[in-house]
Design an enzyme around this catalytic site. Structure first.
Site, PDB file in Angstrom:
ATOM      1  N   ASP A 400       0.856  -1.191   0.000  1.00 31.15           N
ATOM      2  CA  ASP A 400       0.000   0.000   0.000  1.00 31.15           C
ATOM      3  C   ASP A 400       0.890   1.238   0.000  1.00 31.15           C
ATOM      4  O   ASP A 400       1.906   1.286   0.696  1.00 31.15           O
ATOM      5  CB  ASP A 400      -0.898  -0.044   1.251  1.00 31.15           C
ATOM      6  CG  ASP A 400      -1.960   1.038   1.218  1.00 31.15           C
ATOM      7  OD1 ASP A 400      -1.586   2.213   1.417  1.00 31.15           O
ATOM      8  OD2 ASP A 400      -3.126   0.713   0.997  1.00 31.15           O
ATOM      9  N   GLU A 443      -5.047   2.293  -3.877  1.00 24.21           N
ATOM     10  CA  GLU A 443      -3.585   2.344  -3.881  1.00 24.21           C
ATOM     11  C   GLU A 443      -2.980   1.061  -3.313  1.00 24.21           C
ATOM     12  O   GLU A 443      -1.811   1.030  -2.953  1.00 24.21           O
ATOM     13  CB  GLU A 443      -3.100   3.552  -3.062  1.00 24.21           C
ATOM     14  CG  GLU A 443      -3.316   3.465  -1.545  1.00 24.21           C
ATOM     15  CD  GLU A 443      -4.671   3.967  -1.112  1.00 24.21           C
ATOM     16  OE1 GLU A 443      -4.841   4.320   0.053  1.00 24.21           O
ATOM     17  OE2 GLU A 443      -5.604   4.009  -1.949  1.00 24.21           O
TER      18      GLU A 443
END
Length: 535
Positions: A400, A443
């Site tokens: 992430d 993301e």
């Protein structure tokens, strides 16, 4: 003869045109249905994963809060016996209130219900009796408690979290507890509060009675909605995803997850119409791009039909004149008819192949993230299932981008998209041909590492992390990533649990400073979560 020639040519053109249009419509409809199904499945899965992630985070939050109260109760048990230690009680209440944003208020209460200390002290309740619903329930139960949401005397919707205080000999001395105002700012509101978007997607939370306690519209809070099909499943302690018409008569694609610690349910949903909007655009694009090829095909078919008509004219002429002259040799020459028929077949095959290529293209699109060109969640699930069925060991890295929202807010979503593509390229560079790079959502990305154990996967994660932090991203600044690593079958043979474990390790990396990798095995430290949380 001329009439037959024109009639035959038009017939061939009509049959060819019908075939091409039918093929185009069938291919377009098939692509449309495949795209619709894929978008619905992906949206349901995305919402399910998001709801589960929020539920897991909330579960961990409540367990950590109870652990904090437990430690505090042990520290202050000696100060409950005399008034001379009251300043110590106030200090502890202020510490709990101010060290984090967990509680909106904190109280320390004697066994008879008298409030001995409170924070903030402006509440002016010290010396009074704790007669709230949650407080009375905690005093009577003499056990750790997370109360149901209830309305306080000030009209606030709150929950009360408490832990009993005992002497060493087991004598009950009272409790220490904190309140969370569900409509005001605190850590819980940051976790469960605003998760909605302008396209109509949003998150809401219900309690164990089916009453809304978090919602993007404040006026919906405290509404009782047990008739909602999703809420009914949550009341049965189920988690999953479903297409549903909500109480506002809106067709929704909902993911839902149950929070065992408090009996709440988290629902993440998106309007079906919004999810399927890209399908219409894709179909229009496909048709527009197909028109030039369609026109080219029609021109070729027209020429072929003319070629077919000419040999048939000759065949008719030789047949007509064969009563007068022996036309055997001439008729043998007309056997080129079969060659022309093959040409027509090739033309139709060409058209059919073209439109099948379009279907294959949209099938590829359904398995690929359009922004980063990495595989999507659907392909990832298929490959992990295949590897598991074949007994192939592998590791997963869930990673992430740290503070990605700050990138979008500072540099704009266009730069944010470039940063996502930048990270995708970095992932390709550190992965092998047999590995799979996937965009997991937003993301968040996944590296599926074929036949690598946890230690080897950790090295790959660290290589990627160092590569990213040492390279200037498209936004002109350095970005960092956090990773969680788990291995199959060493950690677990359950694929869902495997991903949950890696997600927990990612959460640990985020929770302990970011820009790091946390692995499940080897010499790397396990995250400080309980076994119940992993299960």
């Amino acid at each position: 003869m001329t009439s037959m020639k024109l009639s035959l040519k038009h017939l061939i053109l009509s049959v060819a045109l019908i075939s091409v249009i039918f093929t185009l419509c069938n291919s377009t409809l098939s692509g449309y249905r495949i795209s619709q199904k894929t978008l619905i499945e992906n949206t349901l899965e995305t919402n399910r994963v998001y709801a589960q992630k929020l539920a897991s985070t909330t579960e961990v939050f409540f367990k950590m809060t109870l652990q904090t109260l437990e430690l505090s109760s042990k520290n202050i048990s000696l100060y409950m016996r005399s008034d001379e230690f009251k300043p110590k009680l106030f200090q502890e209440a202020d510490r709990l209130k101010n060290q984090t944003n967990t509680f909106n208020s904190v109280v320390i209460v004697a066994a008879n219900g008298e409030i001995l200390a409170a924070s903030p002290q402006t509440l002016d309740i010290v010396g009074k009796s704790l007669d709230s619903t949650g407080g009375q329930q905690a005093l009577n139960g003499k056990r750790p408690l997370i109360s149901k949401p209830y309305l306080s005397i000030t009209g606030r919707l709150i929950i009360f979290i408490s832990y009993p205080i005992f002497e060493e000999d087991g004598k009950y001395l009272g409790l220490i507890g904190g309140t969370l105002y569900l409509k005001e700012e605190n850590i819980l509101s940051e976790i469960l509060g605003e998760h909605f978007y302008k396209d109509g997607s949003y998150v809401y939370v219900v309690d164990e009675d089916g009453r809304i306690i978090y919602h993007q519209m404040q006026e919906r809070i405290n509404d009782h909605v047990p008739q909602n099909p999703v809420v009914q499943k949550l009341l049965k302690k189920e988690s999953g995803s479903i297409r549903v018409t909500n109480t506002q008569n809106v067709d929704m694609l909902a993911g839902y997850a149950y929070i065992p610690a408090v009996g709440w349910g988290v629902v993440s949903q998106r309007p079906t119409a919004v999810s399927l909007a890209p399908t219409t655009d894709m179909m229009k694009e496909m048709i527009m791009k197909s028109l030039p090829y369609l026109l080219l095909s029609l021109i070729l078919i027209s020429l072929i039909s003319k070629v077919i008509a000419q040999p048939l004219q000759k065949l008719a002429f030789f047949t007509e004149s064969s009563t007068q002259n022996n036309q055997d040799e001439s008729l043998k020459k007309v056997r080129a008819w079969y060659y022309e028929a093959i040409q027509l077949k090739k033309a139709l095959t060409y058209s059919l192949g073209f439109f099948h290529d379009k279907v294959d293209y949209f099938t590829y699109q359904s398995k690929t993230d359009p922004l980063t060109k990495l595989t999507n969640r659907r392909t990832l699930d298929e490959e992990t299932q295949k590897w598991a069925e074949n007994g192939t060991p592998f590791s997963i890295i869930i990673l992430d981008i740290d503070h990605f929202k700050r990138v979008n807010d500072t540099f704009g979503h266009t730069k944010g998209d470039e940063v996502l593509k930048f990270l995708a390229e970095q992932m390709r560079e550190v992965s092998r041909e047999e590995d799979i790079c996937c965009r997991y959502g937003g993301e968040e990305f996944v590296l599926l590492l074929h036949d690598l154990n946890s230690d080897e996967a950790f090295q790959v994660a660290e290589k990627l992390r160092k590569k990213v932090e040492s390279t200037v991203s498209p936004c002109g600044d350095i970005i960092t990533i956090s990773s969680g690593i788990a291995s199959y079958p060493v950690c677990t043979t359950n694929l869902s649990v495997l991903f949950e474990m890696a997600d927990l390790f990612l959460y640990e990396a985020k929770n302990t400073g970011r820009n790091k990798s946390v692995a499940s095995l080897g010499n790397h430290q396990l995250p400080s979560v309980s076994a119940d949380a992993i299960r």
